[in-house]
Design a protein around this motif. Structure first.
Motif, short mmCIF file in Angstrom:
data_model
loop_
_atom_site.label_atom_id
_atom_site.label_comp_id
_atom_site.label_asym_id
_atom_site.label_seq_id
_atom_site.Cartn_x
_atom_site.Cartn_y
_atom_site.Cartn_z
N GLY A 81 0.73 -0.86 -0.36
CA GLY A 81 -0.29 0.14 0.21
C GLY A 81 1.03 1.28 0.06
N MET A 82 1.81 1.68 0.15
CA MET A 82 3.10 2.31 0.07
C MET A 82 4.33 2.54 -0.84
N GLY A 83 3.95 3.32 -1.78
CA GLY A 83 4.24 4.32 -3.22
C GLY A 83 5.00 5.16 -2.65
N ASP A 84 5.16 5.60 -3.35
CA ASP A 84 7.08 6.33 -3.40
C ASP A 84 6.57 7.91 -3.39
N THR A 85 4.65 8.36 -3.49
CA THR A 85 4.64 9.44 -2.92
C THR A 85 4.20 9.14 -1.20
N SER A 86 3.66 8.43 -0.89
CA SER A 86 3.56 7.85 0.47
C SER A 86 4.51 7.95 1.17
N VAL A 87 5.78 7.45 0.52
CA VAL A 87 6.81 7.44 1.23
C VAL A 87 7.56 8.67 1.33
N ALA A 88 7.59 9.04 1.10
CA ALA A 88 8.39 10.65 0.55
C ALA A 88 7.23 11.82 1.85
N ALA A 89 6.24 11.21 1.84
CA ALA A 89 5.25 12.05 2.40
C ALA A 89 5.82 11.60 4.21
N ILE A 90 6.26 10.69 4.69
CA ILE A 90 6.16 10.44 6.00
C ILE A 90 8.20 10.90 6.05
N LYS A 91 9.13 10.60 5.12
CA LYS A 91 10.75 11.13 4.72
C LYS A 91 10.74 12.70 5.32
N ILE A 92 9.41 13.63 4.46
CA ILE A 92 9.53 15.01 4.45
C ILE A 92 9.51 15.39 5.99
N VAL A 93 8.41 15.11 6.34
CA VAL A 93 7.98 14.90 8.11
C VAL A 93 9.40 15.23 8.44
N GLN A 94 9.81 13.94 8.46
CA GLN A 94 11.29 13.53 9.76
C GLN A 94 12.35 14.49 8.92
N ALA A 95 12.23 14.95 7.81
CA ALA A 95 13.74 16.38 7.51
C ALA A 95 13.27 17.65 8.10
N THR A 96 12.32 18.04 7.82
CA THR A 96 11.64 19.06 8.22
C THR A 96 11.63 18.57 10.10
N ALA A 97 11.81 17.56 10.82
CA ALA A 97 11.57 17.61 11.72
C ALA A 97 12.52 17.79 12.26
N LEU A 98 13.75 17.37 11.76
CA LEU A 98 15.08 17.35 12.40
C LEU A 98 15.82 18.42 11.63
N ARG A 99 15.14 19.51 11.16
CA ARG A 99 15.80 20.60 10.35
C ARG A 99 15.40 21.32 11.54
N MET A 100 13.74 21.15 12.36
CA MET A 100 13.67 22.19 12.98
C MET A 100 14.79 22.35 14.75
N LEU A 101 14.83 20.39 14.84
CA LEU A 101 15.06 19.97 16.11
C LEU A 101 17.38 21.20 15.85
N ARG A 102 17.30 20.75 14.37
CA ARG A 102 19.17 20.56 13.78
C ARG A 102 19.50 22.85 14.48
N ASN A 103 18.13 23.48 14.02
CA ASN A 103 18.37 24.14 14.65
C ASN A 103 18.44 25.40 15.50
N GLU A 104 17.59 24.88 16.17
CA GLU A 104 17.73 24.88 18.02
C GLU A 104 19.50 24.83 18.42
N VAL A 105 19.80 23.69 17.81
CA VAL A 105 21.50 23.41 17.87
C VAL A 105 21.99 24.90 17.46
N ALA A 106 21.66 24.89 16.87
CA ALA A 106 22.61 25.92 15.71
C ALA A 106 23.04 26.89 16.29
N GLU A 107 21.85 27.14 16.63
CA GLU A 107 21.13 29.23 17.00
C GLU A 107 22.08 29.22 18.28
N ARG A 108 22.39 28.13 19.27
CA ARG A 108 23.20 28.45 20.86
C ARG A 108 24.54 27.33 20.76
N PRO A 109 24.77 28.02 21.88
CA PRO A 109 26.27 27.22 21.77
C PRO A 109 25.38 25.92 22.54
N VAL A 110 26.32 24.85 22.53
CA VAL A 110 26.06 23.55 22.89
C VAL A 110 25.93 23.32 23.69
#
Length: 198
Positions: A81-110
């Protein structure tokens, strides 16, 4: 008769999605169960199908949302039931969440945002089924200048080459390093003291 059943199924699905959307709009994401979050996400990628059974199967197969988001593309694509479009939807959510979390780390001293660093690393590595090694390069103000994925290993080991780590640190002008790796059945391993100067 079959046409009426198809229309009824489509109508019921549309009503269910509208209720999920209303619940999200009025009460926020916390009001939705895990399977409802994935169901709605999949509904955006697969608009003419009931995605609830697929969402529940994905969560069961990968052990929850974290495991699903961390799963690789090929593993998710193997689920019927999973095709490229549905897998991409899940992976884009993961990429967005990681980007948000990474920006939190990058903007302040570790050192001043140790919990943000842990959150970012857990989101990316805690649910992996293999060991991963990363090197975080810091400048003299303990700001993250580079997050290097050094490699993946097996379920119980991953190699890291000291010469490559040092060469990269010199190239980047790193003032400090944090070596990180996960244990697939346990937590992420970080040093007890946050950063050691080079």
């Amino acid at each position: 008769m079959a046409e009426q059943e198809d229309r009824k199924a489509a109508h019921d699905g549309a009503g269910h999605r509208a209720r999920l959307r209303q619940k999200l709009a009025e009460a926020g994401g916390e009001a939705l169960h895990d399977h409802e979050l994935i169901e709605y996400l999949l509904a955006l990628a697969i608009p003419r199908r009931d995605t609830k059974p697929l969402a529940k199967e994905l969560l069961r197969r990968f052990g929850g949302i974290g495991g699903l988001m961390a799963a690789d593309w090929q593993a998710i694509a193997k689920v019927p039931g999973m095709g490229d479009t549905s897998v991409a939807a899940i992976k884009i959510v993961q990429a967005t969440a990681l980007r948000m979390l990474r920006n939190e780390v990058a903007e302040r001293p570790v050192l001043g945002s140790w919990q943000a660093l842990l959150d970012y690393l857990r989101a990316d590595m805690a649910h992996l089924s293999i060991e991963r090694v990363r090197v975080l390069h810091l400048n003299s103000r303990n700001m993250l200048i580079r997050d290097d994925h050094m490699g993946d290993g097996s379920i119980d080991q991953a190699a890291i080459y000291t010469r490559e780590v040092i060469r990269r640190a010199i190239d980047l002008g790193s003032a400090a390093l944090i070596l990180v790796h996960n244990h697939p059945t346990r937590e992420i391993s970080l040093p007890q003291t946050p950063a050691q100067s080079l």
